[in-house]
Design a protein around this motif. Structure first.
Motif, PDB file in Angstrom:
ATOM      1  N   LEU A 179      61.295   9.996 -85.915  1.00 28.06           N
ATOM      2  CA  LEU A 179      61.382  11.011 -86.949  1.00 28.06           C
ATOM      3  C   LEU A 179      60.746  10.515 -88.240  1.00 28.06           C
ATOM      4  O   LEU A 179      60.868   9.342 -88.604  1.00 28.06           O
ATOM      5  N   ASP A 180      60.075  11.421 -88.929  1.00 28.66           N
ATOM      6  CA  ASP A 180      59.465  11.109 -90.211  1.00 28.66           C
ATOM      7  C   ASP A 180      60.555  10.663 -91.179  1.00 28.66           C
ATOM      8  O   ASP A 180      61.632  11.258 -91.230  1.00 28.66           O
ATOM      9  N   VAL A 181      60.292   9.600 -91.933  1.00 30.13           N
ATOM     10  CA  VAL A 181      61.266   9.085 -92.905  1.00 30.13           C
ATOM     11  C   VAL A 181      60.744   9.371 -94.303  1.00 30.13           C
ATOM     12  O   VAL A 181      59.615   9.015 -94.614  1.00 30.13           O
ATOM     13  N   PRO A 182      61.529   9.990 -95.162  1.00 23.75           N
ATOM     14  CA  PRO A 182      62.865  10.520 -94.942  1.00 23.75           C
ATOM     15  C   PRO A 182      62.886  11.993 -94.542  1.00 23.75           C
ATOM     16  O   PRO A 182      63.931  12.521 -94.198  1.00 23.75           O
ATOM     17  N   ASN A 183      61.722  12.680 -94.572  1.00 25.37           N
ATOM     18  CA  ASN A 183      61.698  14.136 -94.398  1.00 25.37           C
ATOM     19  C   ASN A 183      62.131  14.635 -93.032  1.00 25.37           C
ATOM     20  O   ASN A 183      62.513  15.791 -92.899  1.00 25.37           O
ATOM     21  N   GLY A 184      62.101  13.792 -92.012  1.00 24.96           N
ATOM     22  CA  GLY A 184      62.517  14.218 -90.681  1.00 24.96           C
ATOM     23  C   GLY A 184      63.958  13.896 -90.361  1.00 24.96           C
ATOM     24  O   GLY A 184      64.469  14.262 -89.310  1.00 24.96           O
ATOM     25  N   SER A 185      64.622  13.182 -91.290  1.00 30.02           N
ATOM     26  CA  SER A 185      66.016  12.809 -91.021  1.00 30.02           C
ATOM     27  C   SER A 185      66.970  13.216 -92.141  1.00 30.02           C
ATOM     28  O   SER A 185      68.176  13.230 -91.930  1.00 30.02           O
ATOM     29  N   LEU A 186      66.440  13.536 -93.315  1.00 26.87           N
ATOM     30  CA  LEU A 186      67.275  13.958 -94.445  1.00 26.87           C
ATOM     31  C   LEU A 186      66.851  15.338 -94.930  1.00 26.87           C
ATOM     32  O   LEU A 186      65.666  15.674 -94.911  1.00 26.87           O
ATOM     33  N   VAL A 187      67.822  16.098 -95.393  1.00 21.04           N
ATOM     34  CA  VAL A 187      67.550  17.365 -96.062  1.00 21.04           C
ATOM     35  C   VAL A 187      68.454  17.401 -97.289  1.00 21.04           C
ATOM     36  O   VAL A 187      69.673  17.254 -97.184  1.00 21.04           O
ATOM     37  N   ASN A 188      67.857  17.493 -98.468  1.00 17.79           N
ATOM     38  CA  ASN A 188      68.595  17.499 -99.729  1.00 17.79           C
ATOM     39  C   ASN A 188      69.554  16.317 -99.853  1.00 17.79           C
ATOM     40  O   ASN A 188      70.686  16.459-100.302  1.00 17.79           O
ATOM     41  N   GLY A 189      69.098  15.131 -99.414  1.00 14.67           N
ATOM     42  CA  GLY A 189      69.919  13.926 -99.510  1.00 14.67           C
ATOM     43  C   GLY A 189      70.993  13.795 -98.441  1.00 14.67           C
ATOM     44  O   GLY A 189      71.789  12.867 -98.473  1.00 14.67           O
ATOM     45  N   CYS A 190      71.018  14.721 -97.483  1.00 18.48           N
ATOM     46  CA  CYS A 190      72.030  14.693 -96.419  1.00 18.48           C
ATOM     47  C   CYS A 190      71.387  14.408 -95.072  1.00 18.48           C
ATOM     48  O   CYS A 190      70.257  14.841 -94.808  1.00 18.48           O
ATOM     49  N   LEU A 191      72.116  13.702 -94.222  1.00 18.12           N
ATOM     50  CA  LEU A 191      71.678  13.475 -92.863  1.00 18.12           C
ATOM     51  C   LEU A 191      71.483  14.838 -92.196  1.00 18.12           C
ATOM     52  O   LEU A 191      72.370  15.693 -92.246  1.00 18.12           O
ATOM     53  N   ALA A 192      70.320  15.040 -91.608  1.00 21.62           N
ATOM     54  CA  ALA A 192      69.961  16.347 -91.057  1.00 21.62           C
ATOM     55  C   ALA A 192      70.488  16.540 -89.635  1.00 21.62           C
ATOM     56  O   ALA A 192      69.818  17.085 -88.760  1.00 21.62           O
ATOM     57  N   PHE A 193      71.700  16.061 -89.399  1.00 20.80           N
ATOM     58  CA  PHE A 193      72.387  16.208 -88.127  1.00 20.80           C
ATOM     59  C   PHE A 193      73.818  16.631 -88.409  1.00 20.80           C
ATOM     60  O   PHE A 193      74.376  16.279 -89.442  1.00 20.80           O
TER      61      PHE A 193
END
Length: 155
Positions: A103-117
């Motif tokens: 996953l792209d770091v950080p854009n593929g794993s974070l959204v608005n500073g939150c873990l995107a899971f």
């Protein structure tokens, strides 16, 4: 690649493993038995309980230099403003058949500073691979041959 019964427009894949910061999480295949619906219309990836909790724990450990913040919807959020160099652990998803996406770091794993899971439900239920994890990938759905693939750096 499979389809969801009664929902032929939804394609499914099966996760085989997750790596956080280069370390494979200790998860049994049964943690992913419900499969993952690939959905570009869903933002956050939903993982089954066991897989999500293992990912969250490893991610939080890797991010312990940053203060965890409460958030109404997501449980792993950080205020990263003011930091010059934020080190976000790399997350890799491996699917049955051996395909792995980093996953792209950080854009593929974070959204608005939150873990995107997030947790999608109990083990055995279907998860959803959301669009944040699909960023920076071209996604191929070949329904005639039941093949599914990602091509990195295509966007």
């Amino acid at each position: 690649m499979g389809t969801v019964p009664g929902q032929p427009t939804f394609s499914t894949v099966t996760l085989a493993g997750i790596n956080v910061g280069g370390k494979k999480l200790d998860l049994r295949p049964s943690a992913f038995s419900g499969g993952m619906i690939v959905d570009c219309g869903t933002v956050i990836t939903g993982l089954q309980s066991t897989a999500y909790r293992a990912l969250r724990s490893a991610f939080r450990k890797a991010m312990e230099a940053y203060r965890l913040l409460p958030n109404g919807d997501l449980d792993t959020c950080y205020n990263l403003t003011g930091y010059k160099n934020v080190v976000v652990p790399k997350i890799a998803l491996t699917f049955t058949g051996g395909a792995t996406i980093n996953l792209d770091v950080p854009n593929g794993s974070l959204v608005n500073g939150c873990l995107a899971f997030a947790e999608s439900g109990p083990d055995g239920s279907a998860g959803v691979l959301g669009n944040v994890n699909q960023r920076a990938f071209e996604v191929l759905f070949d329904t005639s041959t039941s093949k599914f693939g990602f091509r990195a750096k295509a966007c």
